[in-house]
Design an enzyme around this catalytic site. Sequence first.
Site, short mmCIF file in Angstrom:
data_model
loop_
_atom_site.label_atom_id
_atom_site.label_comp_id
_atom_site.label_asym_id
_atom_site.label_seq_id
_atom_site.Cartn_x
_atom_site.Cartn_y
_atom_site.Cartn_z
N ALA A 127 -5.64 9.95 8.64
CA ALA A 127 -4.35 9.91 7.99
C ALA A 127 -3.34 10.58 8.74
CB ALA A 127 -4.52 10.96 6.72
N GLN A 128 -3.93 11.35 9.98
CA GLN A 128 -2.76 11.73 10.83
C GLN A 128 -2.13 10.45 11.71
OE1 GLN A 128 -2.69 14.57 14.93
NE2 GLN A 128 -4.87 14.07 13.98
N GLY A 170 0.95 -1.46 0.05
CA GLY A 170 0.00 -0.05 0.08
C GLY A 170 0.84 1.12 0.07
N ALA A 171 0.58 2.02 -1.13
CA ALA A 171 1.13 3.37 -1.00
C ALA A 171 0.44 4.76 -0.69
CB ALA A 171 1.90 3.54 -2.46
N ASN A 182 1.86 -1.48 -4.67
CA ASN A 182 0.68 -0.65 -4.75
C ASN A 182 -0.41 -0.97 -5.95
OD1 ASN A 182 -0.98 1.45 -3.31
ND2 ASN A 182 -0.92 2.44 -5.18
N ASP A 185 -5.45 2.51 8.21
CA ASP A 185 -7.01 1.92 8.56
C ASP A 185 -6.78 0.38 8.67
OD1 ASP A 185 -7.55 4.68 8.11
OD2 ASP A 185 -8.90 4.29 6.23
N GLU A 221 -17.98 16.70 5.14
CA GLU A 221 -17.34 17.36 4.21
C GLU A 221 -17.46 16.93 2.66
OE1 GLU A 221 -12.92 15.79 4.78
OE2 GLU A 221 -12.85 17.54 6.24
P1 FAD Z 1 -4.69 4.97 2.41
O1 FAD Z 1 -4.13 6.13 2.40
O2 FAD Z 1 -6.23 4.68 1.93
O3 FAD Z 1 -3.93 4.04 1.18
C1 FAD Z 1 -4.07 2.79 0.79
C2 FAD Z 1 -3.37 2.26 -0.44
O4 FAD Z 1 -3.41 1.00 -0.60
C3 FAD Z 1 -3.77 3.08 -1.63
O5 FAD Z 1 -2.75 3.53 -2.35
C4 FAD Z 1 -4.67 1.81 -2.44
O6 FAD Z 1 -4.62 2.16 -3.63
C5 FAD Z 1 -3.60 0.69 -2.03
N1 FAD Z 1 -4.35 -0.73 -2.20
C6 FAD Z 1 -5.57 -0.94 -1.27
N2 FAD Z 1 -5.83 -2.30 -1.62
C7 FAD Z 1 -4.75 -2.70 -2.30
C8 FAD Z 1 -4.33 -4.06 -2.56
N3 FAD Z 1 -5.26 -5.19 -2.49
N4 FAD Z 1 -3.20 -4.31 -3.40
C9 FAD Z 1 -2.35 -3.08 -3.39
N5 FAD Z 1 -2.63 -2.21 -3.24
C10 FAD Z 1 -3.72 -1.77 -2.61
N6 FAD Z 1 -7.80 11.62 7.87
C11 FAD Z 1 -7.37 12.69 8.43
O7 FAD Z 1 -6.59 12.55 9.38
N7 FAD Z 1 -7.81 14.09 8.05
C12 FAD Z 1 -8.47 14.30 7.14
O8 FAD Z 1 -8.94 15.39 6.92
C13 FAD Z 1 -9.27 13.15 6.57
N8 FAD Z 1 -10.19 13.31 5.72
C14 FAD Z 1 -10.92 12.40 5.04
C15 FAD Z 1 -11.84 12.74 3.69
C16 FAD Z 1 -12.30 11.52 3.15
C17 FAD Z 1 -13.42 11.88 2.09
C18 FAD Z 1 -11.99 10.22 3.55
C19 FAD Z 1 -12.59 8.96 2.77
C20 FAD Z 1 -11.00 9.91 4.70
C21 FAD Z 1 -10.48 11.01 5.27
N9 FAD Z 1 -9.74 10.68 6.38
C22 FAD Z 1 -8.87 11.93 6.81
C23 FAD Z 1 -9.29 9.38 6.76
C24 FAD Z 1 -7.92 9.16 5.83
O9 FAD Z 1 -8.02 9.26 4.60
C25 FAD Z 1 -7.69 7.50 6.26
O10 FAD Z 1 -7.69 7.03 7.54
C26 FAD Z 1 -6.10 7.26 5.62
O11 FAD Z 1 -6.27 7.37 4.24
C27 FAD Z 1 -5.65 5.83 5.93
O12 FAD Z 1 -4.38 5.77 5.44
P2 FAD Z 1 -3.80 4.25 4.91
O13 FAD Z 1 -2.35 4.52 4.73
O14 FAD Z 1 -4.21 3.21 6.08
O15 FAD Z 1 -4.50 4.18 3.54
P1 NAD Z 2 -17.60 7.44 10.79
O1 NAD Z 2 -17.72 6.36 11.33
O2 NAD Z 2 -16.81 8.50 11.69
O3 NAD Z 2 -18.94 8.15 10.48
C1 NAD Z 2 -19.87 7.41 9.88
C2 NAD Z 2 -21.42 7.95 10.38
O4 NAD Z 2 -22.49 6.97 9.75
C3 NAD Z 2 -21.56 7.93 11.83
O5 NAD Z 2 -21.99 9.15 12.52
C4 NAD Z 2 -22.89 6.96 12.09
O6 NAD Z 2 -23.70 7.13 13.11
C5 NAD Z 2 -23.35 6.95 10.69
N1 NAD Z 2 -24.30 5.69 10.32
C6 NAD Z 2 -23.76 4.59 10.48
N2 NAD Z 2 -24.53 3.51 9.99
C7 NAD Z 2 -25.56 4.15 9.52
C8 NAD Z 2 -27.10 3.99 8.87
N3 NAD Z 2 -27.24 2.67 8.68
N4 NAD Z 2 -27.63 5.08 8.26
C9 NAD Z 2 -27.45 6.37 8.57
N5 NAD Z 2 -26.30 6.80 9.27
C10 NAD Z 2 -25.28 5.95 9.62
O7 NAD Z 2 -16.94 7.46 9.36
P2 NAD Z 2 -16.36 8.29 7.95
O8 NAD Z 2 -17.07 9.73 8.29
O9 NAD Z 2 -16.59 7.58 6.89
O10 NAD Z 2 -15.10 8.56 8.71
C11 NAD Z 2 -13.95 7.65 8.46
C12 NAD Z 2 -12.79 7.90 9.29
O11 NAD Z 2 -12.15 8.71 8.57
C13 NAD Z 2 -12.85 8.25 10.69
O12 NAD Z 2 -12.13 7.57 11.34
C14 NAD Z 2 -12.69 9.88 10.29
O13 NAD Z 2 -12.49 10.27 11.72
C15 NAD Z 2 -11.74 9.84 9.23
N6 NAD Z 2 -12.07 11.29 8.74
C16 NAD Z 2 -11.59 12.16 9.09
C17 NAD Z 2 -11.96 13.62 8.47
C18 NAD Z 2 -11.29 14.85 9.05
O14 NAD Z 2 -10.32 14.65 9.88
N7 NAD Z 2 -11.44 16.05 8.57
C19 NAD Z 2 -12.61 13.50 7.52
C20 NAD Z 2 -13.27 12.51 6.91
C21 NAD Z 2 -12.82 11.27 7.39
#
Ligand code: FAD
Ligand code: NAD
Length: 405
Positions: A317-318, A10-11, A37, A300, A169
């Site tokens: 991500a943090q 994973g990258a 990746n 994750d 968001e």
């Molecule tokens: P990722 O960064 O998701 O990377 C996983 C990598 O593995 C990817 O490159 C993928 O292509 C690769 N991969 C997956 N499966 C395979 C496979 N089978 N083989 C090869 N490669 C594969 N967190 C924050 O801290 N702050 C934020 O503001 C925030 N905003 C978010 C907004 C959104 C919309 C979402 C969805 C999440 C947000 N998060 C935020 C949560 C954060 O993005 C994740 O917790 C974070 O990306 C996890 O990092 P990771 O390295 O575990 O995986």
């Molecule tokens: P989450 O688990 O944080 O939120 C999911 C929401 O869906 C909850 O409020 C839950 O009550 C609701 N839910 C669950 N089942 C439901 C149902 N059947 N019907 C309606 N609502 C339902 O998940 P997320 O928002 O996808 O975030 C995933 C992770 O990524 C979290 O750890 C979050 O902190 C992180 N993240 C962080 C940021 C940021 O820091 N700015 C932004 C995006 C995501």
Amino acid sequence: MRKPKIVVLGAGYGGLMTVTRLQKQLGSNDADIVLVNRNDYHYETTWLHEASAGTLSPDQVRYDIANVVDRSKVNFVKDTALKVDTEAKTVQLEKGNELSYDYLVIALGGAPETFGIQGLDKYAFSITNVDTARQIREHIEYQFATYKIDQKPERLTIVVGGAGFTGIEFLGELGNRIPELCKEYDIEKDMVKVVCVEAAPTALPGFDPELVAYATALLERKNVEFRIGTAIKEATPEGIVVAKGEDETEEIKASTVVWAAGVRGNPIIVESGIENMRGRVKVEPDLRAPGLSDVFVIGDCSLVINEEINRPYPPTAQIAMQQGEFVANNLVNLLNGKTPVNNFIFDNKGTVCSLGDDDAIGVVFGKKVTGTKASFMKKMIDNRALYMIGGVPLTMKKGKFNLLK
Ligand code: FAD
Ligand code: NAD
């Protein structure tokens, strides 16, 4: 003597932090480092809600892995990992090859958690990667274009499942994007319905109530309708079914349903038979998988308990980036015969949640922030992630510099 082989799967944030820190500290004779990746690019998962709404181009949220990896020290393999055999110490890849390892770092990110709710896999989108983000953006535009032809009102209804950080968001971006789409497709703004369905008694459960009220009021001003305390029970070709009262249900017709209600670990964890809770590995204090001294799990795919409240830290991500740095340092210690550090300690700097690119809410170093200040901080956090992995060149190329919008 054979060099030890470190394989990083994973990258994303965790994987690239591990590899960039390893390549800084190890010489090419110290270890074979292999990074696997699925794509030859990294994407900023934390920006995917922008690409999904269409407020940022999909290309802007990704960059070539080659830009940040030192090819003289790291062998990059573009492939999909299918399964880990922890006894044979091998990883099976999709294109048929098998990779052996001495040390393995699993950093494959998460997958949508659908809790077995019927129809979600088939009829709902999820904000998971660049491909799904493109799909959501294109789908919404197609619905707007087709509405002009068949006038079906449900084409202009978008349901967002979950008012967690991802849902909020995404709604923030939609709030800015929909007026643009209405202008482009000659549609009255009042015709568009955006409904957010949240099962808990509040949006952003567990977050500061004053900031939650700020966010929901702002989004309501942008025509988002919240259905709080309402659980999605099913997704259908026509929309969704939600619970109403004890036994009743209600149908909400919508041509676009985006499921943003949580994540679980990558399916490979379950597939490989590694001990897990909803696909996440409750790691040892040094981030190794229980009973597996040569397998580290970060991001994750991992589950780390916050001892203060005896609950898991939310996957972010943090934390993934801090874990990547910790594991890289420990691997260097192991290879150099030094004692590894036993305890990963998460340094939580806070949370900022964007509400479009011009507003945000957050708690940073214990202080509440809103508005332009919070939005500025969010962009600085986004830029910092680029800087930590790719330094100044990557930040200049991909960074967000509309800081005071
Ligand atoms: P990722 O960064 O998701 O990377 C996983 C990598 O593995 C990817 O490159 C993928 O292509 C690769 N991969 C997956 N499966 C395979 C496979 N089978 N083989 C090869 N490669 C594969 N967190 C924050 O801290 N702050 C934020 O503001 C925030 N905003 C978010 C907004 C959104 C919309 C979402 C969805 C999440 C947000 N998060 C935020 C949560 C954060 O993005 C994740 O917790 C974070 O990306 C996890 O990092 P990771 O390295 O575990 O995986
Ligand atoms: P989450 O688990 O944080 O939120 C999911 C929401 O869906 C909850 O409020 C839950 O009550 C609701 N839910 C669950 N089942 C439901 C149902 N059947 N019907 C309606 N609502 C339902 O998940 P997320 O928002 O996808 O975030 C995933 C992770 O990524 C979290 O750890 C979050 O902190 C992180 N993240 C962080 C940021 C940021 O820091 N700015 C932004 C995006 C995501």
